[in-house]
Design a protein around this motif. Structure first.
Motif, mmCIF file in Angstrom:
data_model
loop_
_atom_site.group_PDB
_atom_site.id
_atom_site.type_symbol
_atom_site.label_atom_id
_atom_site.label_comp_id
_atom_site.label_asym_id
_atom_site.label_seq_id
_atom_site.Cartn_x
_atom_site.Cartn_y
_atom_site.Cartn_z
ATOM 1 N N SER A 87 0.855 -1.181 0.000
ATOM 2 C CA SER A 87 0.000 0.000 0.000
ATOM 3 C C SER A 87 0.896 1.237 0.000
ATOM 4 O O SER A 87 1.654 1.463 0.943
ATOM 5 C CB SER A 87 -0.909 -0.007 1.233
ATOM 6 O OG SER A 87 -1.770 1.118 1.225
ATOM 7 N N TRP A 88 0.797 2.015 -1.064
ATOM 8 C CA TRP A 88 1.638 3.201 -1.235
ATOM 9 C C TRP A 88 0.865 4.427 -0.742
ATOM 10 O O TRP A 88 -0.158 4.787 -1.302
ATOM 11 C CB TRP A 88 2.031 3.367 -2.703
ATOM 12 C CG TRP A 88 2.718 2.157 -3.250
ATOM 13 C CD1 TRP A 88 2.126 1.102 -3.891
ATOM 14 C CD2 TRP A 88 4.109 1.857 -3.200
ATOM 15 N NE1 TRP A 88 3.071 0.171 -4.254
ATOM 16 C CE2 TRP A 88 4.303 0.602 -3.836
ATOM 17 C CE3 TRP A 88 5.228 2.528 -2.691
ATOM 18 C CZ2 TRP A 88 5.546 0.006 -3.962
ATOM 19 C CZ3 TRP A 88 6.471 1.939 -2.815
ATOM 20 C CH2 TRP A 88 6.621 0.697 -3.441
ATOM 21 N N ARG A 89 1.352 5.040 0.316
ATOM 22 C CA ARG A 89 0.647 6.150 0.952
ATOM 23 C C ARG A 89 1.424 7.460 0.886
ATOM 24 O O ARG A 89 0.837 8.524 0.725
ATOM 25 C CB ARG A 89 0.345 5.801 2.420
ATOM 26 C CG ARG A 89 -0.548 4.587 2.575
ATOM 27 C CD ARG A 89 -0.810 4.267 4.037
ATOM 28 N NE ARG A 89 -1.695 3.111 4.174
ATOM 29 C CZ ARG A 89 -3.016 3.172 4.143
ATOM 30 N NH1 ARG A 89 -3.614 4.347 3.980
ATOM 31 N NH2 ARG A 89 -3.748 2.090 4.268
ATOM 32 N N LYS A 90 2.740 7.377 1.035
ATOM 33 C CA LYS A 90 3.537 8.607 1.082
ATOM 34 C C LYS A 90 3.857 9.090 -0.329
ATOM 35 O O LYS A 90 4.305 8.328 -1.175
ATOM 36 C CB LYS A 90 4.829 8.356 1.859
ATOM 37 C CG LYS A 90 5.527 9.625 2.303
ATOM 38 C CD LYS A 90 6.592 9.297 3.335
ATOM 39 C CE LYS A 90 7.151 10.575 3.926
ATOM 40 N NZ LYS A 90 8.165 10.294 4.964
ATOM 41 N N ASN A 91 3.608 10.368 -0.583
ATOM 42 C CA ASN A 91 3.870 10.998 -1.883
ATOM 43 C C ASN A 91 3.102 10.323 -3.027
ATOM 44 O O ASN A 91 3.536 10.379 -4.184
ATOM 45 C CB ASN A 91 5.368 10.986 -2.215
ATOM 46 C CG ASN A 91 6.204 11.703 -1.181
ATOM 47 O OD1 ASN A 91 5.861 12.802 -0.748
ATOM 48 N ND2 ASN A 91 7.292 11.076 -0.759
ATOM 49 N N ALA A 92 1.991 9.684 -2.719
ATOM 50 C CA ALA A 92 1.256 8.941 -3.745
ATOM 51 C C ALA A 92 0.548 9.899 -4.700
ATOM 52 O O ALA A 92 -0.151 10.820 -4.281
ATOM 53 C CB ALA A 92 0.248 8.008 -3.096
ATOM 54 N N SER A 93 0.735 9.679 -5.997
ATOM 55 C CA SER A 93 0.156 10.535 -7.035
ATOM 56 C C SER A 93 -0.467 9.691 -8.131
ATOM 57 O O SER A 93 -0.032 8.570 -8.398
ATOM 58 C CB SER A 93 1.233 11.446 -7.648
ATOM 59 O OG SER A 93 1.834 12.267 -6.672
ATOM 60 N N LYS A 94 -1.473 10.286 -8.779
ATOM 61 C CA LYS A 94 -2.132 9.634 -9.912
ATOM 62 C C LYS A 94 -2.203 10.612 -11.075
ATOM 63 O O LYS A 94 -2.720 11.722 -10.934
ATOM 64 C CB LYS A 94 -3.538 9.184 -9.512
ATOM 65 C CG LYS A 94 -4.391 8.665 -10.669
ATOM 66 C CD LYS A 94 -5.793 8.358 -10.197
ATOM 67 C CE LYS A 94 -6.719 8.003 -11.340
ATOM 68 N NZ LYS A 94 -8.102 7.761 -10.885
ATOM 69 N N PHE A 95 -1.674 10.204 -12.226
ATOM 70 C CA PHE A 95 -1.731 10.995 -13.453
ATOM 71 C C PHE A 95 -2.595 10.230 -14.458
ATOM 72 O O PHE A 95 -2.366 9.050 -14.705
ATOM 73 C CB PHE A 95 -0.337 11.222 -14.034
ATOM 74 C CG PHE A 95 0.577 11.996 -13.121
ATOM 75 C CD1 PHE A 95 0.649 13.376 -13.187
ATOM 76 C CD2 PHE A 95 1.374 11.338 -12.188
ATOM 77 C CE1 PHE A 95 1.485 14.095 -12.345
ATOM 78 C CE2 PHE A 95 2.218 12.039 -11.342
ATOM 79 C CZ PHE A 95 2.269 13.423 -11.420
ATOM 80 N N ALA A 96 -3.587 10.899 -15.016
ATOM 81 C CA ALA A 96 -4.525 10.217 -15.897
ATOM 82 C C ALA A 96 -4.795 11.031 -17.150
ATOM 83 O O ALA A 96 -4.915 12.258 -17.107
ATOM 84 C CB ALA A 96 -5.833 9.939 -15.163
ATOM 85 N N LEU A 97 -4.904 10.319 -18.261
ATOM 86 C CA LEU A 97 -5.241 10.911 -19.555
ATOM 87 C C LEU A 97 -6.454 10.167 -20.076
ATOM 88 O O LEU A 97 -6.389 8.964 -20.350
ATOM 89 C CB LEU A 97 -4.060 10.765 -20.520
ATOM 90 C CG LEU A 97 -4.126 11.518 -21.852
ATOM 91 C CD1 LEU A 97 -4.118 13.022 -21.608
ATOM 92 C CD2 LEU A 97 -2.932 11.138 -22.715
ATOM 93 N N TYR A 98 -7.596 10.872 -20.158
ATOM 94 C CA TYR A 98 -8.848 10.228 -20.532
ATOM 95 C C TYR A 98 -9.299 10.667 -21.918
ATOM 96 O O TYR A 98 -9.082 11.802 -22.332
ATOM 97 C CB TYR A 98 -9.954 10.584 -19.533
ATOM 98 C CG TYR A 98 -9.698 10.091 -18.132
ATOM 99 C CD1 TYR A 98 -9.715 8.737 -17.825
ATOM 100 C CD2 TYR A 98 -9.442 10.993 -17.099
ATOM 101 C CE1 TYR A 98 -9.488 8.284 -16.538
ATOM 102 C CE2 TYR A 98 -9.208 10.554 -15.804
ATOM 103 C CZ TYR A 98 -9.241 9.196 -15.533
ATOM 104 O OH TYR A 98 -9.013 8.760 -14.257
ATOM 105 N N ASP A 99 -9.964 9.750 -22.607
ATOM 106 C CA ASP A 99 -10.578 10.045 -23.904
ATOM 107 C C ASP A 99 -12.010 10.501 -23.652
ATOM 108 O O ASP A 99 -12.960 9.736 -23.809
ATOM 109 C CB ASP A 99 -10.550 8.794 -24.786
ATOM 110 C CG ASP A 99 -11.235 9.027 -26.121
ATOM 111 O OD1 ASP A 99 -11.390 10.198 -26.493
ATOM 112 O OD2 ASP A 99 -11.612 8.039 -26.774
#
Length: 237
Positions: free
Chosen positions: A146-158
């Motif tokens: 489980s990644w909690r520290k500095n966790a980021s999500k980058f998303a590119l949607y159509d």
């Protein structure tokens, strides 16, 4: 005319760096059967995970454009500083500045006491079928972090239909070639990268082993082993 579509689904990066503390136990259940178990505590250090990878170029007969469908999501715990614009899309991404931190502080925060923890199990068996033939198998790295520290999500949607309408050539004037490409709308869509901070979970690449060993003489044996590795978007045999 031959219509060819291009499917790049599955392209991505999945990598993780972690430490583990393990404790194992093996028991001879009977004269011919042995079982083993190992429990592991995981400390996650760094991760980049492509959790969704859909990129498809579709063509059609008697058409002067390509349809582009995509959904691309990357999650990471790298120490990043992310800036967003007024529309909420990613404007810039920089690595955090460590100049003001000591080496001990960096090691504790980003290598040992990371706040990213998980667990996994290994277990296996060995079975003597007769005096010459032995079967064995195991499952390794059945677990998660489980990644909690500095966790980021980058998303590119159509979210809208994206079309590349090709190159319109009205003359052989190469000074206007870049304008003829007419790619402004296509490039604009790829600039709309969504960003979201929040914890996430990744599973370890579980491995499954199964094999047979045949003893032809006291000190000579032949064996066969099958190995399968379960990755996020495929299985490697």
């Amino acid at each position: 005319d031959v219509v060819r579509d291009a499917n790049f689904t599955g392209l991505g990066v999945n990598t993780m760096y972690y430490h583990q503390l393990a404790l194992g136990y093996k028991r001879q259940v009977s004269k011919t059967l042995a079982l083993g178990l190992r429990a592991k505590f995981l400390i996650g250090v760094a991760n980049v995970a492509t959790t969704s990878s859909k990129v498809v170029l579709t063509t059609a007969q008697k058409s002067n454009y390509l349809d582009l469908e995509y959904e691309y999501i990357v999650k990471t715990n790298l120490p990043l500083q992310v800036g967003v614009n007024n529309e909420g899309y990613v404007d810039e991404v920089d690595f955090s500045n460590f100049d003001d931190e000591s080496v001990n502080s960096i090691l504790k925060k980003y290598v040992f006491l990371t706040g990213n923890y998980g667990a996994a199990l290994d277990f296996g068996f060995s079975k003597d079928i007769n005096s010459s033939l032995t079967a064995f198998g195991s499952i390794e790295d059945l677990g998660f972090i489980s990644w909690r520290k500095n966790a980021s999500k980058f998303a590119l949607y159509d979210e809208d239909s994206v079309k590349f309408e090709g190159i319109k050539i009205s003359s052989l004037n190469f000074d206007n070639f870049s304008n003829d490409l007419n790619m402004d709308s296509l490039v604009a869509n790829f600039e709309e990268i969504n960003y979201e901070a929040g914890s996430y979970k990744t599973f370890l690449p579980t491995k499954v082993y199964a094999g047979l060993r045949y003893r032809v003489a006291k000190r000579i044996s032949f064996g066969a082993l099958a190995r399968f590795e379960f990755l996020p978007h495929k299985i490697n045999p």
